[in-house]
Design an enzyme around this catalytic site. Structure first.
Site, PDB file in Angstrom:
ATOM      1  N   VAL A 101      11.266  -7.659   9.392  1.00 26.61           N
ATOM      2  CA  VAL A 101      12.446  -6.766   9.397  1.00 26.61           C
ATOM      3  C   VAL A 101      12.127  -5.996  10.670  1.00 26.61           C
ATOM      4  O   VAL A 101      11.232  -5.183  10.930  1.00 26.61           O
ATOM      5  CB  VAL A 101      12.618  -5.889   8.226  1.00 26.61           C
ATOM      6  CG1 VAL A 101      14.029  -4.840   8.380  1.00 26.61           C
ATOM      7  CG2 VAL A 101      12.667  -7.127   7.007  1.00 26.61           C
ATOM      8  N   GLY A 132      11.229  -3.025   5.576  1.00 25.61           N
ATOM      9  CA  GLY A 132      10.366  -4.318   5.381  1.00 25.61           C
ATOM     10  C   GLY A 132      10.057  -4.621   4.009  1.00 25.61           C
ATOM     11  O   GLY A 132      10.239  -5.846   3.744  1.00 25.61           O
ATOM     12  N   HIS A 133       9.415  -3.645   3.026  1.00 29.41           N
ATOM     13  CA  HIS A 133       8.958  -3.685   2.089  1.00 29.41           C
ATOM     14  C   HIS A 133      10.118  -4.010   1.010  1.00 29.41           C
ATOM     15  O   HIS A 133       9.868  -4.870   0.094  1.00 29.41           O
ATOM     16  CB  HIS A 133       8.230  -2.647   1.378  1.00 29.41           C
ATOM     17  CG  HIS A 133       7.004  -2.373   2.190  1.00 29.41           C
ATOM     18  ND1 HIS A 133       6.889  -1.000   3.044  1.00 29.41           N
ATOM     19  CD2 HIS A 133       5.750  -2.707   2.325  1.00 29.41           C
ATOM     20  CE1 HIS A 133       5.620  -1.082   3.484  1.00 29.41           C
ATOM     21  NE2 HIS A 133       5.030  -2.069   3.075  1.00 29.41           N
ATOM     22  N   MET A 192       0.828  -1.416   0.021  1.00 27.24           N
ATOM     23  CA  MET A 192       0.068  -0.013   0.142  1.00 27.24           C
ATOM     24  C   MET A 192       0.904   1.212  -0.121  1.00 27.24           C
ATOM     25  O   MET A 192       0.473   2.193   0.515  1.00 27.24           O
ATOM     26  CB  MET A 192      -0.980  -0.046   1.126  1.00 27.24           C
ATOM     27  CG  MET A 192      -1.851  -1.265   1.124  1.00 27.24           C
ATOM     28  SD  MET A 192      -3.331  -1.019   2.144  1.00 27.24           S
ATOM     29  CE  MET A 192      -2.705  -0.478   3.633  1.00 27.24           C
ATOM     30  N   SER A 198       4.609   0.579   8.427  1.00 24.36           N
ATOM     31  CA  SER A 198       3.966   1.830   7.974  1.00 24.36           C
ATOM     32  C   SER A 198       3.280   2.681   9.055  1.00 24.36           C
ATOM     33  O   SER A 198       3.617   4.069   9.074  1.00 24.36           O
ATOM     34  CB  SER A 198       3.023   1.773   6.747  1.00 24.36           C
ATOM     35  OG  SER A 198       3.673   1.096   5.703  1.00 24.36           O
ATOM     36  N   ARG A 199       2.852   2.048   9.999  1.00 25.58           N
ATOM     37  CA  ARG A 199       2.174   2.727  10.973  1.00 25.58           C
ATOM     38  C   ARG A 199       2.887   3.265  12.121  1.00 25.58           C
ATOM     39  O   ARG A 199       2.676   4.165  12.898  1.00 25.58           O
ATOM     40  CB  ARG A 199       1.044   1.643  11.405  1.00 25.58           C
ATOM     41  CG  ARG A 199      -0.057   1.576  10.451  1.00 25.58           C
ATOM     42  CD  ARG A 199      -1.562   1.002  11.014  1.00 25.58           C
ATOM     43  NE  ARG A 199      -2.505   1.252  10.006  1.00 25.58           N
ATOM     44  CZ  ARG A 199      -2.765   0.201   9.137  1.00 25.58           C
ATOM     45  NH1 ARG A 199      -2.351  -0.897   9.076  1.00 25.58           N
ATOM     46  NH2 ARG A 199      -4.052   0.538   8.300  1.00 25.58           N
ATOM     47  N   GLN A 211     -10.393  -2.797   2.462  1.00 22.88           N
ATOM     48  CA  GLN A 211      -9.866  -3.276   3.715  1.00 22.88           C
ATOM     49  C   GLN A 211      -9.780  -2.368   4.801  1.00 22.88           C
ATOM     50  O   GLN A 211      -9.226  -2.859   5.905  1.00 22.88           O
ATOM     51  CB  GLN A 211      -8.353  -3.810   3.326  1.00 22.88           C
ATOM     52  CG  GLN A 211      -7.049  -3.176   3.141  1.00 22.88           C
ATOM     53  CD  GLN A 211      -6.122  -3.906   2.657  1.00 22.88           C
ATOM     54  OE1 GLN A 211      -5.940  -4.376   1.612  1.00 22.88           O
ATOM     55  NE2 GLN A 211      -5.083  -3.973   3.714  1.00 22.88           N
TER      56      GLN A 211
END
Ligand code: PAF
Length: 282
Positions: free
Chosen positions: A178, A36-37, A30, A188-189, A61
């Site tokens: 990660v 991590g991505h 997203m 992201s949060r 979602q």
């Protein structure tokens, strides 16, 4: 590295690669990308010749009171990070491209049992939204392999099941979480946390490590372990949502004979909901 916004263009480009016999990998995201991505992209590069990263903040979602409107939209930065990571293509469709008749009139994919409980209970409809968009992405990109983070453990179980049940010819790879040096899982949060909240955030990983050590020693009083972790998180300033020790494969509450267990946690720090998990083999 191209950024493609329409399905028509995506299909044309991917058909060209397929005709050259290239293996295609998909990393659904997203956006608002972090290390991590990038590790998912690296994993996809090892498994495929062409890596397509999708960036789509999927409205289906998100619940009514969730952070859809405030979710960071950072396409420019994401493009730079993906370029540096050796990603081949970005697919960043609009909401209208994927849901032309609107959300309410769109077909949904629901995945029974593994969607129930935990995040499924706290976020009604969330996994149907994830399962629907992931099925659509699988059909649009038709990848040979797709990579998802193990950080979203229940999501990964939902995706593995829908892929099996619907006979979708995609190999699903789970990539390890990660973490920052203090144990906080990249998310992201995390960007929503104040400095004080970020300083408290490592308590989640600490509580899971403590539980994992007790499980590894053979403790089977799971309810007591969950309660102790609950109290530990409360003392660290969290409002725990759920803490559960589950069978890693079925996600059902753990039984003493289960060899592979996973600790699942979700907890609020202020208004930010963090999730994490840790698996233990006995
Ligand atoms: O994990 C995510 O970022 C999302 O749930 C996903 C898999 C990209 C579907 O929107």
């Amino acid at each position: 590295m191209r950024t493609i916004h329409t399905l028509k263009e995506l299909r044309a480009v991917l058909n060209g690669y397929r005709q050259q016999g290239k293996r295609i990998g998909l990393v659904p995201t997203m956006g608002n990308l972090h290390e991590g991505h990038i590790s998912l992209v690296e994993q996809a590069r090892r498994a495929a010749d062409i890596v397509v990263t999708s960036i789509f903040i999927n409205p289906m979602q998100f619940g009514a009171n969730e952070d859809l409107d405030s979710y960071p939209r950072t396409l420019r930065d994401d493009q730079e990070r993906l370029q540096a990571a050796g990603n081949s293509l970005i697919f960043a469709p609009s909401v209208e491209e994927l849901y032309p008749e609107g959300l309410a009139r769109h077909t949904q994919v629901t995945v029974p049992e593994v969607s129930d409980g935990y995040c499924g209970a706290s976020r009604p409809g969330h996994f149907a939204g994830v399962a629907t968009v992931v099925t659509m992405l699988f059909n649009m990109v038709q990848p040979d392999v797709a990579v998802f983070g193990e950080k979203d453990f229940q999501q990964l179980a939902v995706i593995r099941k829908l892929t099996r049940d619907l006979f979708i010819p995609v190999e699903v790879i789970g990539a390890p979480t990660v973490r920052d040096a203090d144990g906080v899982a990249k998310s992201s949060r995390n960007g929503y946390l104040s400095a004080d909240e970020r300083a408290r955030a490592p308590a989640i990983f600490a509580a899971m490590e403590h539980m994992a050590a007790r499980l590894a020693q053979g403790e089977t009083e799971y309810t007591q372990l969950e309660q102790d972790a609950y109290n530990q998180l409360l003392a660290a300033g969290f409002h725990p949502d759920y803490i559960a020790i589950v069978n890693s494969r079925t996600l059902k509450p753990a039984q003493p004979a289960d060899p592979q267990l996973t600790i699942l946690m979700a907890a609020f720090l202020g208004t930010t909901r963090l999730i994490d998990n840790l698996s233990v083999t006995r």
